[in-house]
Design a protein around this motif. Structure first.
Motif, PDB file in Angstrom:
ATOM      1  N   MET A   1       0.855  -1.197   0.000  1.00 24.05           N
ATOM      2  CA  MET A   1       0.000   0.000   0.000  1.00 24.05           C
ATOM      3  C   MET A   1       0.887   1.241   0.000  1.00 24.05           C
ATOM      4  O   MET A   1       1.760   1.377   0.857  1.00 24.05           O
ATOM      5  N   PRO A   2       0.722   2.155  -0.948  1.00 25.51           N
ATOM      6  CA  PRO A   2       1.599   3.317  -1.021  1.00 25.51           C
ATOM      7  C   PRO A   2       1.397   4.273   0.144  1.00 25.51           C
ATOM      8  O   PRO A   2       0.302   4.396   0.688  1.00 25.51           O
ATOM      9  N   VAL A   3       2.496   4.945   0.534  1.00 15.16           N
ATOM     10  CA  VAL A   3       2.434   5.944   1.584  1.00 15.16           C
ATOM     11  C   VAL A   3       1.812   7.211   1.014  1.00 15.16           C
ATOM     12  O   VAL A   3       2.276   7.754   0.002  1.00 15.16           O
ATOM     13  N   LYS A   4       0.763   7.691   1.676  1.00 14.47           N
ATOM     14  CA  LYS A   4       0.094   8.904   1.219  1.00 14.47           C
ATOM     15  C   LYS A   4       0.251  10.065   2.184  1.00 14.47           C
ATOM     16  O   LYS A   4       0.130  11.224   1.777  1.00 14.47           O
ATOM     17  N   SER A   5       0.509   9.764   3.455  1.00 17.95           N
ATOM     18  CA  SER A   5       0.599  10.827   4.453  1.00 17.95           C
ATOM     19  C   SER A   5       1.648  10.462   5.498  1.00 17.95           C
ATOM     20  O   SER A   5       1.715   9.316   5.945  1.00 17.95           O
ATOM     21  N   VAL A   6       2.466  11.450   5.868  1.00 17.71           N
ATOM     22  CA  VAL A   6       3.574  11.228   6.802  1.00 17.71           C
ATOM     23  C   VAL A   6       3.524  12.272   7.908  1.00 17.71           C
ATOM     24  O   VAL A   6       3.276  13.461   7.654  1.00 17.71           O
ATOM     25  N   ALA A   7       3.781  11.841   9.135  1.00 17.00           N
ATOM     26  CA  ALA A   7       3.971  12.748  10.265  1.00 17.00           C
ATOM     27  C   ALA A   7       5.452  12.816  10.572  1.00 17.00           C
ATOM     28  O   ALA A   7       6.106  11.788  10.729  1.00 17.00           O
ATOM     29  N   ILE A   8       5.986  14.022  10.651  1.00 15.47           N
ATOM     30  CA  ILE A   8       7.408  14.231  10.908  1.00 15.47           C
ATOM     31  C   ILE A   8       7.556  14.935  12.248  1.00 15.47           C
ATOM     32  O   ILE A   8       6.974  16.000  12.458  1.00 15.47           O
ATOM     33  N   ILE A   9       8.331  14.331  13.148  1.00 16.46           N
ATOM     34  CA  ILE A   9       8.538  14.904  14.476  1.00 16.46           C
ATOM     35  C   ILE A   9       9.832  15.708  14.440  1.00 16.46           C
ATOM     36  O   ILE A   9      10.920  15.148  14.289  1.00 16.46           O
ATOM     37  N   GLY A  10       9.723  17.025  14.566  1.00 15.49           N
ATOM     38  CA  GLY A  10      10.896  17.889  14.565  1.00 15.49           C
ATOM     39  C   GLY A  10      10.991  18.735  13.311  1.00 15.49           C
ATOM     40  O   GLY A  10      10.857  18.218  12.193  1.00 15.49           O
ATOM     41  N   ALA A  11      11.202  20.043  13.493  1.00 14.69           N
ATOM     42  CA  ALA A  11      11.286  20.970  12.361  1.00 14.69           C
ATOM     43  C   ALA A  11      12.683  21.564  12.254  1.00 14.69           C
ATOM     44  O   ALA A  11      12.847  22.746  11.968  1.00 14.69           O
ATOM     45  N   GLY A  12      13.692  20.715  12.491  1.00 16.48           N
ATOM     46  CA  GLY A  12      15.065  21.119  12.236  1.00 16.48           C
ATOM     47  C   GLY A  12      15.424  20.835  10.783  1.00 16.48           C
ATOM     48  O   GLY A  12      14.555  20.637   9.931  1.00 16.48           O
ATOM     49  N   ILE A  13      16.711  20.780  10.509  1.00 19.15           N
ATOM     50  CA  ILE A  13      17.156  20.557   9.136  1.00 19.15           C
ATOM     51  C   ILE A  13      16.680  19.212   8.611  1.00 19.15           C
ATOM     52  O   ILE A  13      16.197  19.101   7.477  1.00 19.15           O
ATOM     53  N   ALA A  14      16.780  18.161   9.433  1.00 22.24           N
ATOM     54  CA  ALA A  14      16.345  16.829   8.992  1.00 22.24           C
ATOM     55  C   ALA A  14      14.852  16.804   8.711  1.00 22.24           C
ATOM     56  O   ALA A  14      14.408  16.299   7.674  1.00 22.24           O
ATOM     57  N   GLY A  15      14.051  17.336   9.620  1.00 18.94           N
ATOM     58  CA  GLY A  15      12.601  17.285   9.476  1.00 18.94           C
ATOM     59  C   GLY A  15      12.090  18.097   8.307  1.00 18.94           C
ATOM     60  O   GLY A  15      11.224  17.645   7.548  1.00 18.94           O
ATOM     61  N   LEU A  16      12.602  19.306   8.135  1.00 16.50           N
ATOM     62  CA  LEU A  16      12.156  20.158   7.033  1.00 16.50           C
ATOM     63  C   LEU A  16      12.588  19.585   5.685  1.00 16.50           C
ATOM     64  O   LEU A  16      11.830  19.621   4.709  1.00 16.50           O
ATOM     65  N   THR A  17      13.818  19.042   5.631  1.00 16.86           N
ATOM     66  CA  THR A  17      14.272  18.407   4.399  1.00 16.86           C
ATOM     67  C   THR A  17      13.407  17.188   4.068  1.00 16.86           C
ATOM     68  O   THR A  17      13.067  16.947   2.901  1.00 16.86           O
ATOM     69  N   ALA A  18      13.036  16.431   5.087  1.00 19.08           N
ATOM     70  CA  ALA A  18      12.182  15.268   4.867  1.00 19.08           C
ATOM     71  C   ALA A  18      10.826  15.691   4.306  1.00 19.08           C
ATOM     72  O   ALA A  18      10.303  15.061   3.373  1.00 19.08           O
ATOM     73  N   ALA A  19      10.252  16.749   4.850  1.00 21.57           N
ATOM     74  CA  ALA A  19       8.948  17.209   4.371  1.00 21.57           C
ATOM     75  C   ALA A  19       9.006  17.582   2.892  1.00 21.57           C
ATOM     76  O   ALA A  19       8.131  17.193   2.101  1.00 21.57           O
TER      77      ALA A  19
END
Length: 389
Positions: A1-19
């Motif tokens: 099943m494809p990923v459609k929605s993700v929750a990212i914990i943290g808005a540092g460089i890693a989190g913002l880049t992931a988003a």
């Protein structure tokens, strides 16, 4: 099943880049950040070509290039004699040899560019002031009013998401402290090169200095042994701590004592590192960046490894394979590279902090080794093309 929605914990460089990386694949993201507002943490930052290449793909590089500085050289210098042991051409070589730039900038410049891109992206939603004591789908759904297929722990070395992954790495104090401060453009000492990244090497300590185009001044990081002030990224170096800083460099060339004595409001960071452990829970939660593999800064790759993690994770979970398989493949793919970067940092620490006869041997070896040999050592690191590029 494809990923459609993700929750990212943290808005540092890693989190913002992931988003931004997930959004590039059409995946919706909710970023949850405990702070009420995004503030600068730290001072200067080095972005090597392996990370710059990814930032370009995410349409962020052009914005920071307008504000950063590409150093002409990266130099290793004796902290005792001020003799230049190695001088590696960097600005032109990076773009030619590794096909991407090498730049230095204020950390807030990068974070601000990532944050602006996230806020402009309709697939990304940022939630500030969201403290998560328990990281699970139900708690996050109650906060965001959105169900998520995947949770990404990008919340740093003291990660809360780490507790949702059985057997995850443990963070421990390394025994080293990084003193950080900046020097204004009117106070730059003559021994600092205004267009170079310079690492000054000395017994049991080293000091890195490079210019910041945003301020016209210099970023300074001095790393040596010290006491742990607790879970903080910004402890004031006053009284005994400042005296400890001065004592670490008392046998260095006198120009350093003059510089360190007169700095205003230095701060120090305890350097933690994460050991071995699992990065994912086998179903729906994964760790990236410092949450997964915090390492010593002796190779200047902490931010770059987090950027790589974020970009490659999005590539791995996109497609038809089961999410559990995608997370396992992501970890198997990333851990050898992260471990190689960690070993490089450990080697640098040994070399940078050498004492006595080892220091003399190091200086001789560095002085006679040709620059091409040093540049070749970085091909695996700076020339890396991340999955999905």
């Amino acid at each position: 099943m494809p990923v459609k929605s993700v929750a990212i914990i943290g808005a540092g460089i890693a989190g913002l880049t992931a988003a931004l990386s997930f959004a590039r694949h059409g995946i919706r993201c909710d970023i949850l950040e405990r702070a009420e507002q995004i503030e600068e943490i730290g001072a200067g930052l080095q972005i090597s070509p392996n990370a710059a290449r990814i930032l370009s793909k995410l349409d962020v590089l052009a914005q920071i290039e307008a504000q950063w500085l590409e150093p002409e050289t990266v130099d290793l210098v004796s902290g005792l004699s001020l003799k230049r042991l190695v001088s590696l051409p960097m600005r032109d070589v990076a773009r030619g040899r590794w096909c991407a730039p090498y730049g230095v900038l204020h950390r807030s410049t990068l974070q601000g560019a990532l944050l602006a891109a996230v806020r402009q992206n309709p697939l990304c939603r940022l939630h500030l002031g969201k403290q998560l004591d328990v990281v699970d789908k139900a708690t996050i759904a109650a906060m965001t009013l959105q169900e998520h297929d995947l949770i990404v722990g990008a919340d740093g070395v003291w990660s809360s998401a780490r507790y949702a992954v059985a057997g995850s790495p443990k963070a421990t104090f390394s025994g080293n402290i990084a003193w950080r401060f900046t020097i204004g453009q009117n106070d730059i000492p003559d021994f600092l090169r205004r267009h170079s990244v310079t690492a000054f090497l000395g017994p049991s300590a080293h000091l890195v200095a490079y210019p910041l185009a945003e301020t016209g001044g210099f970023n300074i990081v001095a790393i040596a042994t010290g006491a742990n002030p607790g879970d903080t990224w910004k402890a004031e170096a006053q009284g005994k701590q400042h005296a400890l800083l001065m004592s670490q460099f008392r046998h260095w060339n006198p120009v350093f004592a003059d510089m360190l004595q007169n700095i205003a409001k230095p701060t120090f960071w305890p350097l933690f590192q994460a050991g071995e452990g699992r990065w994912h829970n086998g179903s729906d939660t994964v760790l990236i960046g410092d949450a997964a593999h915090a390492m010593m800064p002796f190779a200047a790759q902490g931010a770059a490894m987090a950027i790589e993690d974020a970009f490659e994770l999005a590539a791995f979970v996109t497609g038809d394979r089961a999410l559990a398989d995608a997370l396992a493949s992501f970890e198997a793919h990333r851990t050898p590279r992260v471990e190689k970067a960690r070993k490089r940092a450990a080697l640098n620490r040994f070399a940078y902090h050498a004492r006595g006869p080892l220091r003399l041997g190091r200086d001789m070896l560095l002085s006679v080794r040709p620059p091409e040999a040093f540049l070749a050592d970085f091909d695996w690191l700076y020339g890396y093309r991340a999955e999905g590029l």
